[in-house]
Motif scaffolding. Structure first.
Motif, PDB file in Angstrom:
ATOM      1  N   GLY A  39       0.971  -1.410   0.117  1.00 53.20           N
ATOM      2  CA  GLY A  39      -0.043   0.297  -0.011  1.00 53.20           C
ATOM      3  C   GLY A  39       0.427   0.958  -0.095  1.00 53.20           C
ATOM      4  N   MET A  40       2.180   1.199  -0.234  1.00 53.37           N
ATOM      5  CA  MET A  40       3.059   2.070  -0.034  1.00 53.37           C
ATOM      6  C   MET A  40       2.947   2.913  -1.698  1.00 53.37           C
ATOM      7  SD  MET A  40       6.280   0.800   1.872  1.00 53.37           S
ATOM      8  CE  MET A  40       6.401  -0.531   2.963  1.00 53.37           C
ATOM      9  N   LEU A  41       2.801   2.215  -2.229  1.00 47.52           N
ATOM     10  CA  LEU A  41       3.425   2.686  -3.360  1.00 47.52           C
ATOM     11  C   LEU A  41       1.698   4.025  -4.177  1.00 47.52           C
ATOM     12  CD1 LEU A  41       5.326   3.304  -6.035  1.00 47.52           C
ATOM     13  CD2 LEU A  41       3.074   1.558  -7.193  1.00 47.52           C
ATOM     14  N   THR A  42       0.441   3.638  -4.148  1.00 47.82           N
ATOM     15  CA  THR A  42      -0.357   4.441  -3.730  1.00 47.82           C
ATOM     16  C   THR A  42      -0.146   6.121  -2.598  1.00 47.82           C
ATOM     17  OG1 THR A  42      -2.367   2.550  -3.991  1.00 47.82           O
ATOM     18  CG2 THR A  42      -3.151   4.562  -3.526  1.00 47.82           C
ATOM     19  N   ALA A  43      -0.178   5.692  -1.738  1.00 48.09           N
ATOM     20  CA  ALA A  43       0.122   6.067  -0.769  1.00 48.09           C
ATOM     21  C   ALA A  43       1.320   7.762  -0.992  1.00 48.09           C
ATOM     22  CB  ALA A  43       0.567   6.266   0.764  1.00 48.09           C
ATOM     23  N   LEU A  44       2.484   7.071  -1.711  1.00 49.90           N
ATOM     24  CA  LEU A  44       2.988   7.903  -1.788  1.00 49.90           C
ATOM     25  C   LEU A  44       3.592   8.689  -3.078  1.00 49.90           C
ATOM     26  CD1 LEU A  44       6.422   5.919  -0.010  1.00 49.90           C
ATOM     27  CD2 LEU A  44       5.430   8.172   0.448  1.00 49.90           C
ATOM     28  N   LEU A  45       2.832   7.219  -4.297  1.00 56.19           N
ATOM     29  CA  LEU A  45       3.054   8.536  -6.180  1.00 56.19           C
ATOM     30  C   LEU A  45       1.611   7.818  -6.461  1.00 56.19           C
ATOM     31  CD1 LEU A  45       6.697   7.007  -7.034  1.00 56.19           C
ATOM     32  CD2 LEU A  45       5.925   8.997  -6.370  1.00 56.19           C
ATOM     33  N   PRO A  46       0.357   8.439  -6.106  1.00 59.31           N
ATOM     34  CA  PRO A  46      -0.671   7.595  -6.291  1.00 59.31           C
ATOM     35  C   PRO A  46      -1.152   7.778  -8.315  1.00 59.31           C
ATOM     36  CG  PRO A  46      -1.031  10.276  -5.621  1.00 59.31           C
ATOM     37  CD  PRO A  46       0.110   8.950  -4.903  1.00 59.31           C
ATOM     38  N   GLU A  47       0.098   8.532  -8.685  1.00 61.14           N
ATOM     39  CA  GLU A  47      -0.053   8.762 -10.047  1.00 61.14           C
ATOM     40  C   GLU A  47       0.288   7.781 -10.558  1.00 61.14           C
ATOM     41  OE1 GLU A  47       1.350  12.735  -8.274  1.00 61.14           O
ATOM     42  OE2 GLU A  47       1.512  10.635  -8.016  1.00 61.14           O
ATOM     43  N   LEU A  48       1.521   6.546  -9.947  1.00 61.79           N
ATOM     44  CA  LEU A  48       1.707   5.634 -10.177  1.00 61.79           C
ATOM     45  C   LEU A  48       1.091   4.825 -10.751  1.00 61.79           C
ATOM     46  CD1 LEU A  48       4.471   4.601 -11.571  1.00 61.79           C
ATOM     47  CD2 LEU A  48       5.540   3.821  -9.721  1.00 61.79           C
ATOM     48  N   ALA A  49       0.580   4.469  -9.764  1.00 59.54           N
ATOM     49  CA  ALA A  49      -0.582   3.028  -8.449  1.00 59.54           C
ATOM     50  C   ALA A  49      -1.697   3.634  -9.651  1.00 59.54           C
ATOM     51  CB  ALA A  49      -0.796   3.551  -7.593  1.00 59.54           C
ATOM     52  N   ALA A  50      -1.930   4.346 -10.063  1.00 58.31           N
ATOM     53  CA  ALA A  50      -3.184   4.474 -10.627  1.00 58.31           C
ATOM     54  C   ALA A  50      -2.907   4.024 -12.131  1.00 58.31           C
ATOM     55  CB  ALA A  50      -3.668   6.170 -11.547  1.00 58.31           C
ATOM     56  N   LEU A  51      -2.007   3.280 -12.271  1.00 61.17           N
ATOM     57  CA  LEU A  51      -1.696   2.788 -13.707  1.00 61.17           C
ATOM     58  C   LEU A  51      -1.928   1.087 -13.770  1.00 61.17           C
ATOM     59  CD1 LEU A  51       1.694   4.443 -14.937  1.00 61.17           C
ATOM     60  CD2 LEU A  51       0.111   4.765 -15.668  1.00 61.17           C
ATOM     61  N   ARG A  52      -1.829   0.645 -12.567  1.00 62.10           N
ATOM     62  CA  ARG A  52      -2.412  -0.440 -12.436  1.00 62.10           C
ATOM     63  C   ARG A  52      -4.279  -0.479 -13.325  1.00 62.10           C
ATOM     64  NH1 ARG A  52       0.506  -4.410 -12.705  1.00 62.10           N
ATOM     65  NH2 ARG A  52       1.435  -4.571 -10.231  1.00 62.10           N
ATOM     66  N   GLY A  53      -4.030  -1.769 -13.642  1.00 63.03           N
ATOM     67  CA  GLY A  53      -5.110  -2.057 -14.759  1.00 63.03           C
ATOM     68  C   GLY A  53      -5.498  -1.244 -15.964  1.00 63.03           C
ATOM     69  N   VAL A  54      -4.332  -0.540 -16.037  1.00 62.18           N
ATOM     70  CA  VAL A  54      -4.694   0.316 -17.255  1.00 62.18           C
ATOM     71  C   VAL A  54      -3.678  -0.345 -19.298  1.00 62.18           C
ATOM     72  CG1 VAL A  54      -3.652   2.940 -18.302  1.00 62.18           C
ATOM     73  CG2 VAL A  54      -4.859   2.544 -16.200  1.00 62.18           C
ATOM     74  N   GLU A  55      -4.843  -1.084 -19.505  1.00 65.85           N
ATOM     75  CA  GLU A  55      -4.473  -2.066 -20.101  1.00 65.85           C
ATOM     76  C   GLU A  55      -3.847  -1.223 -22.044  1.00 65.85           C
ATOM     77  OE1 GLU A  55      -4.527  -5.457 -19.714  1.00 65.85           O
ATOM     78  OE2 GLU A  55      -5.370  -5.124 -18.140  1.00 65.85           O
ATOM     79  N   GLN A  56      -2.554  -2.220 -22.583  1.00 69.42           N
ATOM     80  CA  GLN A  56      -2.061  -1.754 -23.228  1.00 69.42           C
ATOM     81  C   GLN A  56      -1.636  -2.641 -24.249  1.00 69.42           C
ATOM     82  OE1 GLN A  56       1.058   0.637 -22.178  1.00 69.42           O
ATOM     83  NE2 GLN A  56       2.081  -0.709 -21.512  1.00 69.42           N
ATOM     84  N   ARG A  57      -1.739  -2.038 -25.256  1.00 72.51           N
ATOM     85  CA  ARG A  57      -1.309  -3.224 -26.941  1.00 72.51           C
ATOM     86  C   ARG A  57       0.477  -3.555 -27.069  1.00 72.51           C
ATOM     87  NH1 ARG A  57      -4.891  -0.201 -28.523  1.00 72.51           N
ATOM     88  NH2 ARG A  57      -7.008  -1.556 -28.732  1.00 72.51           N
ATOM     89  N   LYS A  58       0.601  -4.335 -26.010  1.00 76.42           N
ATOM     90  CA  LYS A  58       2.923  -4.326 -26.699  1.00 76.42           C
ATOM     91  C   LYS A  58       2.652  -5.693 -26.602  1.00 76.42           C
ATOM     92  CE  LYS A  58       3.459   0.396 -25.045  1.00 76.42           C
ATOM     93  NZ  LYS A  58       4.385   0.986 -25.761  1.00 76.42           N
ATOM     94  N   SER A  59       3.437  -5.929 -27.286  1.00 73.35           N
ATOM     95  CA  SER A  59       4.344  -7.363 -27.533  1.00 73.35           C
ATOM     96  C   SER A  59       3.764  -8.381 -26.464  1.00 73.35           C
ATOM     97  CB  SER A  59       5.813  -7.508 -28.021  1.00 73.35           C
ATOM     98  OG  SER A  59       5.359  -6.734 -29.978  1.00 73.35           O
ATOM     99  N   LEU A  60       4.710  -7.720 -25.267  1.00 73.82           N
ATOM    100  CA  LEU A  60       4.492  -8.189 -23.364  1.00 73.82           C
ATOM    101  C   LEU A  60       3.244  -8.612 -22.969  1.00 73.82           C
ATOM    102  CD1 LEU A  60       8.708  -7.189 -22.645  1.00 73.82           C
ATOM    103  CD2 LEU A  60       7.462  -9.414 -23.575  1.00 73.82           C
ATOM    104  N   PRO A  61       3.306  -8.718 -22.338  1.00 71.99           N
ATOM    105  CA  PRO A  61       1.940  -8.546 -21.577  1.00 71.99           C
ATOM    106  C   PRO A  61       1.801  -8.187 -20.280  1.00 71.99           C
ATOM    107  CG  PRO A  61       2.471 -11.186 -20.737  1.00 71.99           C
ATOM    108  CD  PRO A  61       3.709 -10.234 -22.126  1.00 71.99           C
ATOM    109  N   GLY A  62       1.178  -7.601 -19.552  1.00 64.51           N
ATOM    110  CA  GLY A  62       0.853  -6.097 -18.683  1.00 64.51           C
ATOM    111  C   GLY A  62       0.554  -5.258 -19.050  1.00 64.51           C
ATOM    112  N   ASP A  63      -0.287  -4.680 -17.972  1.00 67.42           N
ATOM    113  CA  ASP A  63      -1.166  -3.505 -18.347  1.00 67.42           C
ATOM    114  C   ASP A  63       0.052  -2.722 -17.682  1.00 67.42           C
ATOM    115  OD1 ASP A  63       0.251  -2.730 -15.165  1.00 67.42           O
ATOM    116  OD2 ASP A  63      -2.202  -3.536 -14.326  1.00 67.42           O
ATOM    117  N   ALA A  64       0.178  -0.972 -17.851  1.00 72.42           N
ATOM    118  CA  ALA A  64       1.165   0.162 -17.994  1.00 72.42           C
ATOM    119  C   ALA A  64       1.664   0.352 -16.930  1.00 72.42           C
ATOM    120  CB  ALA A  64       0.009   1.884 -18.303  1.00 72.42           C
TER     121      ALA A  64
END
Length: 502
Positions: free
Chosen positions: A266-291
């Motif tokens: 829970g520290m990422l949300t507390a310190l860098l909420p802008e970065l934590a917001a990338l969890r679940g943001v899907e994107q079209r890349k050759s490698l799997p995973g969200d932003a």
């Protein structure tokens, strides 16, 4: 300077004895906890001459002294200590009398010797409560090494080496909380009740993550549960303290492991909420995973010796959380540059580091094509800044690696780098490269210094970017007269945008 604490006749005050009892009581009953003991075991250290001399002077003056903390922890882990930490029963006044060149500028009894190596000598002490979750409200000088160790954050840091023969490096390991065993078993635990330890100083939240990453430790269950409960308190830390710990965290390889742990706790949300917001943001890349996963892979692909560049990689796509409505994240580099700049300010980065981060994020989406003209390459250099180009190319390579994208054999970054190098070596790219200066222009146009001189010089620079052959005094003087008469601030023959006109 605030008045310094006086030595207490007792080892700690009544409240501190109560806390000490709680620390010890919290240790019992855990199947994963080594039994605390005051027993010491023999240990031989290879002491640098300056450290040995410092210990010898303290002990010959009748003061108990020991190697403590991080320097000893690193040695026990098989590393070489860079700086050395000593603890002593001598008060700061007594230490500075023994070492006249020492520096003593803090209220916590730490005296610094320049070395080499650098040595910090801290008086044994006991502490009161931490109402601001940063510094103890009250500090008392003590006389007990074991009691001094009881105030440390984690068992791996609550270790000491007390010399018996300084010259031979022979002494005893004092390890009342099982720190050496925890290092060997790769366990991170607090000294005593984790709730109390984390309530004292919220920075220990980040220190836990850093130590776990650096020494490849698993976090003991009770300590991890407390870290999770107290994670929101990380947001109350000063930007400087967060910055220093975060940069240390991402300097370790691979940084993504520690950053994922920060997210889970829970520290990422507390310190860098802008970065934590990338969890679940899907994107079209050759490698799997969200932003967020893509950002973490980008950090891993950047060099550990440059934590600011790694921080840039971590933040390079931070604008995607708010620009993904159409699935293309249009303009995310511009939005991201503003967000990254805000984070840099929050972390109290230096002005130069903040500009480096935000500008690299702003320019990371450049789209080179082989049909770029030489003028387009020169404008690209001018827009990004020649000093930022190596960083930008490193960021692009890391971004590509994190995306699973392979650079083409022709028309890729390597080709652009070659063209950039050729232009830097042979072409005028800055106003200072012009064959004329402001004084020349003012004399030619028969005007005084002012905005018109600057306007003309900027227009001449643009003209030379398009056609370097114009960069002679005769041709620029003629063009300056024309620009001044016509009021035309540009002389562009093409190029300058993204894509083919980059």
């Amino acid at each position: 300077m605030r008045p310094w604490p006086a030595r207490s006749d007792s080892r700690v005050g009544r409240g501190d004895l109560t806390r000490s009892a709680r620390l010890r009581g919290a240790r019992r009953g855990s199947d994963d906890t080594p039994v605390e003991t005051d027993a010491a075991e023999p240990l031989k250290l290879d002491l640098p001459q300056f450290v040995a001399g410092t210990l010898r002077r303290l002990t010959e003056a009748g003061h108990d002294a020991a190697v403590v903390g991080g320097s000893l922890r690193d040695i026990l882990h098989g590393e070489v200590a860079a700086d050395w930490d000593l603890a002593t029963a001598a008060t700061p006044e007594e230490v500075t009398r023994l070492f006249p060149d020492a520096r003593w500028e803090n209220p916590f009894g730490t005296v610094t010797l320049a070395g080499p190596p650098r040595v910090e000598i801290t008086t044994y002490r006991s502490e009161g409560s931490y109402r601001d979750r940063r510094r103890p409200d009250v500090v008392h000088w003590g006389s007990s090494l074991t009691e001094d160790l009881s105030r440390r954050d984690f068992t791996i840091n609550a270790v000491a080496w007390r010399p018996r023969d300084v010259e031979a490096g022979i002494g005893d390991l004092v390890d009342p909380y099982g720190g050496r065993a925890d290092l060997r078993r790769r366990v991170l635990r607090t000294v005593g009740d984790p709730e109390l330890r984390l309530l004292e100083d919220a920075l220990r939240l980040l220190r836990a993550v850093r130590f776990a990453a650096r020494f490849e430790l698993r976090i003991e269950a009770a300590t991890e549960a407390a870290l999770r409960r107290h994670a929101p308190a990380a947001a109350e830390l000063s930007g400087e303290r967060v910055r220093d710990e975060l940069l240390r965290i991402i300097a370790h390889d691979p940084p993504s492991d520690a950053l994922r742990r920060m997210e889970r706790l829970g520290m990422l949300t507390a310190l860098l909420p802008e970065l934590a917001a990338l969890r679940g943001v899907e994107q079209r890349k050759s490698l799997p995973g969200d932003a967020l996963e893509h950002s973490l892979r980008t950090v891993d692909a950047l060099p550990g010796h440059d934590p600011i560049l790694r921080l840039t990689g971590l933040l390079h796509d931070v604008g995607k959380a708010s620009t993904g409505g159409d699935g293309h994240f249009l303009g995310h580099e511009t939005v991201g540059a503003e967000l990254a700049g805000g984070i840099a300010d929050r972390l109290r980065l230096s002005r130069a580091d903040a500009a480096r981060v935000s500008e690299l994020v702003r320019h990371h989406m450049f789209a080179y094509r082989r049909d770029w003209t030489d003028a387009a390459v020169r404008r690209f250099i001018r827009r990004v800044g020649r000093q930022r180009l190596p960083d930008l190319f490193a960021l692009r390579r890391a971004d590509n690696a994190a995306s699973g994208t392979r650079e083409p054999l022709r028309g890729g970054i390597a080709e652009l780098e070659q063209r950039v190098a050729a232009e830097i070596a042979s072409s005028p790219l800055r106003m200072s490269d012009l064959a004329v200066n402001g004084t020349d222009i003012a004399r030619t146009l028969e005007i005084g210094p002012g905005p018109e001189v600057g306007r003309v010089l900027r227009a001449l620079t643009e003209a030379v970017l398009d056609d370097p052959a114009l960069n002679t005094e005769e041709r620029l003087t003629a063009l300056a007269r024309k620009l001044h008469r016509g009021g035309d601030s540009t002389h562009r023959t093409g190029g300058g945008g993204r894509g083919a006109s980059a």
